[in-house]
Design a protein around this motif. Structure first.
Motif, mmCIF file in Angstrom:
data_model
loop_
_atom_site.group_PDB
_atom_site.id
_atom_site.type_symbol
_atom_site.label_atom_id
_atom_site.label_comp_id
_atom_site.label_asym_id
_atom_site.label_seq_id
_atom_site.Cartn_x
_atom_site.Cartn_y
_atom_site.Cartn_z
ATOM 1 N N TYR A 75 14.222 42.051 -42.887
ATOM 2 C CA TYR A 75 15.176 43.056 -43.352
ATOM 3 C C TYR A 75 16.461 42.932 -42.542
ATOM 4 O O TYR A 75 16.428 42.766 -41.323
ATOM 5 N N CYS A 76 17.615 43.032 -43.200
ATOM 6 C CA CYS A 76 18.893 42.746 -42.549
ATOM 7 C C CYS A 76 19.191 43.646 -41.344
ATOM 8 O O CYS A 76 19.876 43.227 -40.422
ATOM 9 N N HIS A 77 18.691 44.868 -41.316
ATOM 10 C CA HIS A 77 18.974 45.772 -40.196
ATOM 11 C C HIS A 77 17.756 46.022 -39.316
ATOM 12 O O HIS A 77 17.730 46.970 -38.546
ATOM 13 N N TYR A 78 16.743 45.153 -39.439
ATOM 14 C CA TYR A 78 15.517 45.318 -38.656
ATOM 15 C C TYR A 78 15.801 45.416 -37.161
ATOM 16 O O TYR A 78 15.186 46.208 -36.453
ATOM 17 N N SER A 79 16.751 44.645 -36.685
ATOM 18 C CA SER A 79 17.030 44.627 -35.237
ATOM 19 C C SER A 79 17.451 45.994 -34.715
ATOM 20 O O SER A 79 17.243 46.308 -33.547
ATOM 21 N N ALA A 80 18.037 46.822 -35.576
ATOM 22 C CA ALA A 80 18.466 48.159 -35.163
ATOM 23 C C ALA A 80 17.339 49.186 -35.255
ATOM 24 O O ALA A 80 17.493 50.323 -34.803
ATOM 25 N N TYR A 81 16.208 48.807 -35.825
ATOM 26 C CA TYR A 81 15.099 49.739 -36.012
ATOM 27 C C TYR A 81 13.827 49.167 -35.391
ATOM 28 O O TYR A 81 13.593 49.317 -34.205
ATOM 29 N N GLY A 82 13.022 48.498 -36.189
ATOM 30 C CA GLY A 82 11.768 47.932 -35.691
ATOM 31 C C GLY A 82 11.980 46.981 -34.527
ATOM 32 O O GLY A 82 11.177 46.924 -33.600
ATOM 33 N N GLY A 83 13.080 46.248 -34.548
ATOM 34 C CA GLY A 83 13.388 45.324 -33.469
ATOM 35 C C GLY A 83 13.657 46.021 -32.145
ATOM 36 O O GLY A 83 13.560 45.414 -31.082
ATOM 37 N N ARG A 84 14.010 47.311 -32.200
ATOM 38 C CA ARG A 84 14.219 48.110 -30.982
ATOM 39 C C ARG A 84 12.996 48.950 -30.651
ATOM 40 O O ARG A 84 13.018 49.765 -29.748
ATOM 41 N N GLY A 85 11.922 48.783 -31.423
ATOM 42 C CA GLY A 85 10.700 49.538 -31.159
ATOM 43 C C GLY A 85 10.588 50.833 -31.932
ATOM 44 O O GLY A 85 9.667 51.622 -31.702
ATOM 45 N N ILE A 86 11.538 51.085 -32.858
ATOM 46 C CA ILE A 86 11.468 52.298 -33.679
ATOM 47 C C ILE A 86 10.315 52.139 -34.673
ATOM 48 O O ILE A 86 10.206 51.125 -35.354
ATOM 49 N N THR A 87 9.462 53.144 -34.746
ATOM 50 C CA THR A 87 8.335 53.132 -35.673
ATOM 51 C C THR A 87 8.377 54.407 -36.515
ATOM 52 O O THR A 87 9.343 55.158 -36.454
ATOM 53 N N PHE A 88 7.323 54.644 -37.258
ATOM 54 C CA PHE A 88 7.223 55.890 -38.030
ATOM 55 C C PHE A 88 5.839 56.478 -37.851
ATOM 56 O O PHE A 88 4.907 55.782 -37.436
ATOM 57 N N ASP A 89 5.745 57.755 -38.136
ATOM 58 C CA ASP A 89 4.470 58.466 -38.052
ATOM 59 C C ASP A 89 3.417 57.667 -38.823
ATOM 60 O O ASP A 89 3.624 57.362 -40.000
ATOM 61 N N PRO A 90 2.303 57.312 -38.198
ATOM 62 C CA PRO A 90 1.273 56.521 -38.896
ATOM 63 C C PRO A 90 0.808 57.170 -40.201
ATOM 64 O O PRO A 90 0.456 56.471 -41.147
ATOM 65 N N ARG A 91 0.839 58.489 -40.254
ATOM 66 C CA ARG A 91 0.453 59.179 -41.497
ATOM 67 C C ARG A 91 1.389 58.801 -42.639
ATOM 68 O O ARG A 91 1.013 58.833 -43.801
ATOM 69 N N TRP A 92 2.635 58.463 -42.307
ATOM 70 C CA TRP A 92 3.625 58.130 -43.320
ATOM 71 C C TRP A 92 3.436 56.740 -43.896
ATOM 72 O O TRP A 92 4.211 56.286 -44.724
ATOM 73 N N GLY A 93 2.381 56.059 -43.498
ATOM 74 C CA GLY A 93 2.027 54.804 -44.156
ATOM 75 C C GLY A 93 1.652 55.056 -45.606
ATOM 76 O O GLY A 93 1.746 54.176 -46.443
#
Length: 173
Positions: A90-108
């Motif tokens: 994803y083009c902006h992954y580095s600003a999110y997942g690449g920095r360790g940003i995740t989401f509530d596991p329930r939101w899977g």
């Protein structure tokens, strides 16, 4: 190939194996199964045993249609937050997942995201993290209008620029 394992009568998810149906092109055993929905389908034995196949396909169709919100902004917001955090392509992954940003596991599961955030969603809303270093979770997100979202990002960029300038000045001193 090893000895054939007779799967007749065994249940795998929604599928009950009825009988053997020859082999596929690679020599893998094929089995005719009856799904709980009543559909007969032929499945590779390996897919049954590994858990890859659990239904005739009805389960996936139900997931896509049970909530009826697949073509809404709310659903797209859910898909996008998951891509930002998980998809390294994803083009902006580095600003999110690449920095360790995740989401509530329930939101899977969309249904859980909907239960937490659906009541406050409005058309064209953007999901905004209050703490930009925090994860996507109910206590850290809010829906913003497009105008509010642009303003929040402008303020964030301005703060980041000020911090970078201050860091450079301190480093030069």
């Amino acid at each position: 190939m090893g000895n054939l394992i007779d799967l007749t009568g065994q249940r795998f998810g929604r599928l009950v194996v009825l009988r053997r149906d020859g082999s596929d092109a690679k020599g893998g055993a094929l089995w005719v199964c009856c799904c709980d929905c009543g559909t007969e389908t032929t499945v590779r034995g390996y897919h049954l045993r590994s858990g890859h196949s659990k239904s005739c396909g009805c389960f996936n169709r139900e997931l896509l249609t049970t909530h009826g919100l697949r073509h809404t902004g709310l659903y797209r917001s859910w898909q996008n937050l998951r891509r930002r955090c998980r998809d390294a392509k994803y083009c902006h992954y580095s600003a999110y997942g690449g920095r360790g940003i995740t989401f509530d596991p329930r939101w899977g599961k969309f249904e859980n995201f909907f239960a937490d955030m659906g009541a406050t969603y409005f058309e064209h809303a953007h999901l905004h993290r209050k703490n930009v270093d925090g994860n996507y979770e109910k206590s850290n997100v809010v829906w913003l209008s497009p105008e509010e979202h642009r303003a929040a990002h402008a303020a964030m960029r301005s703060t980041a620029k000020s911090s970078a300038t201050l860091t450079l000045k301190l480093a030069a001193a």
